[in-house]
Every structure is written in C-alpha cells, then in structure tokens.
Design an enzyme around this catalytic site. Structure first.
Site, short mmCIF file in Angstrom:
data_model
loop_
_atom_site.label_atom_id
_atom_site.label_comp_id
_atom_site.label_asym_id
_atom_site.label_seq_id
_atom_site.Cartn_x
_atom_site.Cartn_y
_atom_site.Cartn_z
N GLY A 71 0.83 -1.20 0.00
CA GLY A 71 0.00 0.00 0.00
C GLY A 71 0.86 1.24 0.00
N CYS A 98 5.20 -6.22 1.85
CA CYS A 98 5.61 -4.82 1.92
C CYS A 98 4.85 -4.11 3.05
CB CYS A 98 5.40 -4.14 0.57
SG CYS A 98 6.37 -2.63 0.37
N TYR A 99 3.89 -3.25 2.76
CA TYR A 99 3.10 -2.60 3.81
C TYR A 99 2.46 -3.65 4.71
CZ TYR A 99 -0.46 0.29 6.09
OH TYR A 99 -1.25 0.92 7.03
N HIS A 185 8.09 -7.56 -3.47
CA HIS A 185 6.83 -7.93 -4.13
C HIS A 185 7.03 -9.20 -4.96
CE1 HIS A 185 4.36 -4.38 -3.19
NE2 HIS A 185 5.52 -3.74 -3.16
N GLU A 187 4.89 -11.01 -6.33
CA GLU A 187 3.86 -11.18 -7.35
C GLU A 187 4.22 -10.57 -8.70
OE1 GLU A 187 2.73 -7.35 -5.10
OE2 GLU A 187 3.67 -9.29 -4.70
N ASP A 243 -15.23 -12.18 -24.10
CA ASP A 243 -16.04 -12.23 -22.88
C ASP A 243 -17.48 -12.61 -23.18
OD1 ASP A 243 -13.74 -11.38 -21.64
OD2 ASP A 243 -14.37 -9.30 -21.47
N LYS A 391 -9.25 -12.15 -17.11
CA LYS A 391 -9.32 -12.26 -18.58
C LYS A 391 -8.66 -13.54 -19.08
CE LYS A 391 -10.35 -9.98 -22.47
NZ LYS A 391 -11.63 -9.30 -22.74
#
Length: 535
Positions: A71, A98-99, A185, A187, A243, A391
C-alpha cells in the site's frame, strides 16, 4: 482502487464455488489484483477484499490463508489503514507483503521506522533460512522492492529469513504461528523466484490443493445458472469479443434455447466480422442470435461529428435505444446476462440490490461492452457467471467449452469499433477504406503465424490527404497509420519491433489494393505517453 467487503452478498458468493481459497486484504496496492492472479495460476482460488473486512466475515469465508497487500501509506501515519488485529489469533497462515509485513510487525509489538535509504526497483535477496517460505528460492535472486520504511525491531517469536544489502529484514517468519512477511513484491514478473515463494505459501504452509480448475468451474457454474434461472428466459448482448462469446457458450450449455443473443451490428465492425460471428453462433453451434442491422441509424447519429468523446457518447446512447427497442420486441426476458469479470468486481463498489429479492438488478451495462447505461425502468435480474474470472481465465474457459480459437484469441476491439479508428468525421467512404486496410494488416500477420505475438494490430485512417504519384499520375489521398503493440494487460504497452519485410509487405498491399490511400506510416509511440487507440 476500491475493494468490496465481504458484507456484499456478491463477494460472499465468490467463495461458494470453492472453499479452498486464499483471501487478499487490499491496502491500496497497485499489485493486489496481480497477487490474486498469481495465486489463481497455482490453481487455488483467491479473492481480493477490503482491509476493513472483519474477523467474523473472514470466518464465514473460511480461507486457508490470508495475504496482506502492499500500500502507499506508512504504518505510523495518523490515518494509515489497519486490519482487524484479531486476525493474528485466527490460527490461519498470514503473509504480509511490503506494507502488509510492516503492519504485521507493528500490530504484534515490533517497530517500523523510516528507512535510512529507500529501496526501489531490483535488489538481490540473501537467504538466511532456505526452508519453509523460501524453499527452492535461489540465494541471490532478484526481487522487486518498493519501500521507504523498514522494520527496526521484530515482534517476539519472529526471525529473519532473508536480507538485502540495504534491508536487514527482507523476509521474516514466526514459524509457530505461521505468520510471514516479505519486504519485496513476489507477485511482479521482475521478482525471480516470486512464484515459487507464492507456491510455498499456498501449498506447503496453507496446505491448499489445486482444485481451482476450468473443469470444476464449468460444472459448478452450470449448476448455479440452472438453479438461478430455472425456466426463465435470458438475454445477452453479444459483441463478438471473447467475454460475451464465452458467456454465450457457457449459458447455452446450461440452459439451451432459453438464451437469446442479440448482436447489434452498428456498421463499425471489421471486414466480414458480422457475417462470420452470426454464422459461427447460429449455424455452427445453433445458439439463437438475433442479428440487428442498424448501420444507417448509427451513421446518421454521428454524421458530421469529429470530437472522439462525442462520437463515443452518441454511439453508446444509440446502442441503448436499439437494445431497448429490440429487447421489448423480443421479450419478455427475466434475466440479462452480462460479461462482468473479476477486475470489474474488485474496482467497482457500485452494486444495485433489489430490496425485495436481494438480487442485483441492471441499471447499466459497462461502456466497454458498447452500452453506456440502460434506462432505469428496463429492469432485469443479472446473470454474471464470469464475475469470478480474470481475462486469461476467460480465455481458458472459452477454449475448454469449444469456443473457436479465432474468437478466443481475438485482439481487443473497441466498443465503437472503426468509428474511433477514423479520426474526425466518419463517412461511408472512410469506413470502406479503413476496413480494407485493416483486413490487410490482420491477414499479413496471420499468414506469417505472428498474430498472437501482438496485443493489438490494426490500422488507423487520418482525416488528411497528401500528395503521391501512382502510374505517372499525381494522387491526393489518405494516409494509413499502422499500430502494432505488445502488452500483458493493456494498461501499458510498447510499440512492436517488427521486421522491415512485414512493414514493406503491408505498405505495398495497402497502397496497391486500397483505393484512396497513397501513404502508410508506422506508429512508434508507447503507452504512456500515448494510448493504444488513437481516439
């Protein structure tokens, strides 16, 4: 980003598909959605919820693990976001990123201070404990840092798992309570070994099993659709994109001819697309499609309009009018099927709930589906089977239930279509020119087997003319701009470094085969500062 809380019944329903899941509590990180995607890649279900989610709400969802996102705040700021402190007593494994790690440290009795040196970008982590969370993560791996604070002292029971040159506490753990934190991070794609770390947390620490599969989703979705719809009729606005097309296939598999698809042909589609779409759905797969040919209406509504936002607005409003007229003519329908995806759920808190039934009702269809907002008196109950999916998961789903590959891998196409790839006024002549030029671009890259190398590849028509020479005669014709870009998610993009041979082939064909064009140029602008589309 505004995250929905578990108080929203729609968010609660996301967990009903699979009780084995990881919850991400969002503290405003730009990467929260990415954390969820990375967990989904391990075939474990994940949800993004607000940091305000209470322990009682979490108990109802019964997650196998909790991740606290990063964050923009510092934990010692006066109005810094905090999670429910009872989370630490749940006995559920927690990973702070992190945060999230700094918040864990602060709430459990440690101290977080402003770092002497901020750390942004790539850094090598030096592993002190190669077990548990960091199993199979190579010592010296590059991880992505983005922080200006540091943990000065750790809570009782914690130990350091890894450090960097500037950060003594790059990864920490309280093994007994299964509480973990990383200052980097894992990710993001720049973090080498980041996915391995996530897999360690999901599989070895949280003891999840890989049950989030396409097959399981299809089976459960069909059961849910049939239970919700019963014998009622469902209307779907079909655009031809992945979609709405995947949704059409899934609904037809569940309820058959109770589904009616409406394809509104506004005259701004690419060459042969309307006919191909209707042929695929109606003739090949016997899915009911009403083909509404409204080209003249849409051309008339933007006649003489040059401002791109005004074009979009008028096209969207006219789409609503056509949709309303046709739905009343075909009706009555009880349900409106909508291709809402999980990022829409995460980023939008706009939920309209019928006070009598408790069901969401439609007062608008999202603008990226060609519709700017349905009238408030046109009320449907919504069917949104894809609202659990990202997606890339929609593409996997579409492929698994038989959606043709040409639709599964179709490049993104704007709702207003070619009308916003013609700068300035849209006319019949300009539409014909652009359709032919765009067809050549797509044909050339498909024949070379490189169509899937690009996020988007298309032509743009500029409303100017330049001098040229053809057959010893002077010409005064339009230029075509080629736009070929690479991207992972469309949020940022880079122009594609294609071969001169490809550019030459496309250019030669366009100026020789498309009457009204005598010049072809290539757009070498990234996003940002430009956008992918020109309008």
């Amino acid at each position: 980003m505004t995250s929905q809380t578990a108080q929203d019944p729609q968010v609660q329903s996301l967990g009903s598909l699979n009780r084995q899941m990881i919850v991400i509590l969002d503290f405003g990180s730009q990467y929260s959605e990415l954390i969820a995607r990375r967990i989904r890649e391990t075939q474990v279900y994940s949800e993004v919820l607000s940091y305000r989610t209470s322990v009682e709400q979490l108990k109802q969802l019964n997650p196998k693990g909790i991740i606290l996102s990063g964050g923009p705040n510092s934990v010692y700021d006066q109005n810094a976001p905090h999670c429910d402190p009872e989370i630490w007593q749940l006995g559920i494994p927690v990973l702070g990123v992190c945060y999230g790690m700094q918040l864990m440290v602060q709430q459990l009795g440690g101290q977080v201070v402003r770092a002497e040196r901020a750390e942004y970008g790539k850094a090598s982590i030096l592993i002190d404990d190669p077990t548990d969370l960091l199993t199979n993560v190579e010592d010296g791996s590059t991880m992505w840092m983005s922080h200006g604070d540091a943990c000065e002292s750790l809570p009782e029971g914690f130990e350091i798992l890894a450090h960097t040159e500037n950060t003594p506490c790059a990864a920490i753990a309280d093994h007994e309570r299964k509480l973990y934190g990383v200052q980097f991070h894992p990710e993001v794609v720049h973090s080498v070994g980041g996915l391995a770390l996530i897999r360690n947390f999901v599989y070895h620490i949280c003891r999840c099993e890989p049950t989030w599969t396409t097959e399981a989703f299809v089976e459960e979705s069909i059961r849910e659709i049939r239970a919700k719809v019963g014998d009622k009729r469902v209307l779907l606005a079909l655009s031809g994109g992945v979609d709405s097309s995947t949704l059409a296939f899934l609904l037809h598999k569940a309820i058959g001819d109770q589904l009616t698809c409406m394809f509104i042909d506004q005259g701004f589609m690419r060459k042969d697309e309307p006919e191909t779409l209707v042929e695929i759905f109606r003739d090949q797969f016997h899915i009911p499609v009403v083909h509404v040919k409204a080209r003249d209406r849409f051309l008339a509504i933007i006649d003489g309009i040059t401002d791109p936002e005004e074009k979009r607005k008028r096209i969207g409003h006219e789409f609503i009018r056509v949709f309303e007229e046709e739905s009343k003519r075909l009706g009555p329908f009880d349900y409106l099927a909508q291709g809402t995806l999980y990022p829409d759920v995460i980023e939008s808190a706009d939920t309209n709930v019928d006070p009598q039934t408790g069901e969401r009702v439609a007062v608008k269809i999202k603008s990226h589906h060609n519709v700017g907002g349905l009238p408030k008196d046109l009320r449907f109950k919504l069917v949104e089977p894809l609202r659990k999916l990202f997606k890339d998961e929609v593409r996997k789903l579409g492929r698994s239930i038989g959606l043709p590959e040409e639709i599964v891998q179709r490049h993104p196409f704007p709702g207003p279509g070619l009308a916003i790839r013609i700068l300035g006024e849209v006319t019949d002549e300009r539409l014909d020119i652009l359709r032919e030029a765009d067809f050549i671009v797509r044909q050339e890259i498909k024949e070379r087997g490189i169509y899937h190398d690009f996020w988007q590849a298309f032509a743009v028509l500029l409303p100017i003319r330049s001098v040229g020479v053809m057959g010893d005669q002077r010409t005064y014709a339009y230029p075509i701009v080629l736009r070929l870009v690479s991207s992972e998610d469309g949020m940022t993009a880079d122009w594609s470094r294609v071969s001169y041979d490809l550019l030459e082939a496309i250019s030669n064909r366009i100026v020789n085969e498309v009457r009204g064009v005598n010049r072809v140029v290539y757009d070498v602008t990234s996003k940002p500062p430009g956008t992918i589309e020109w309008e």
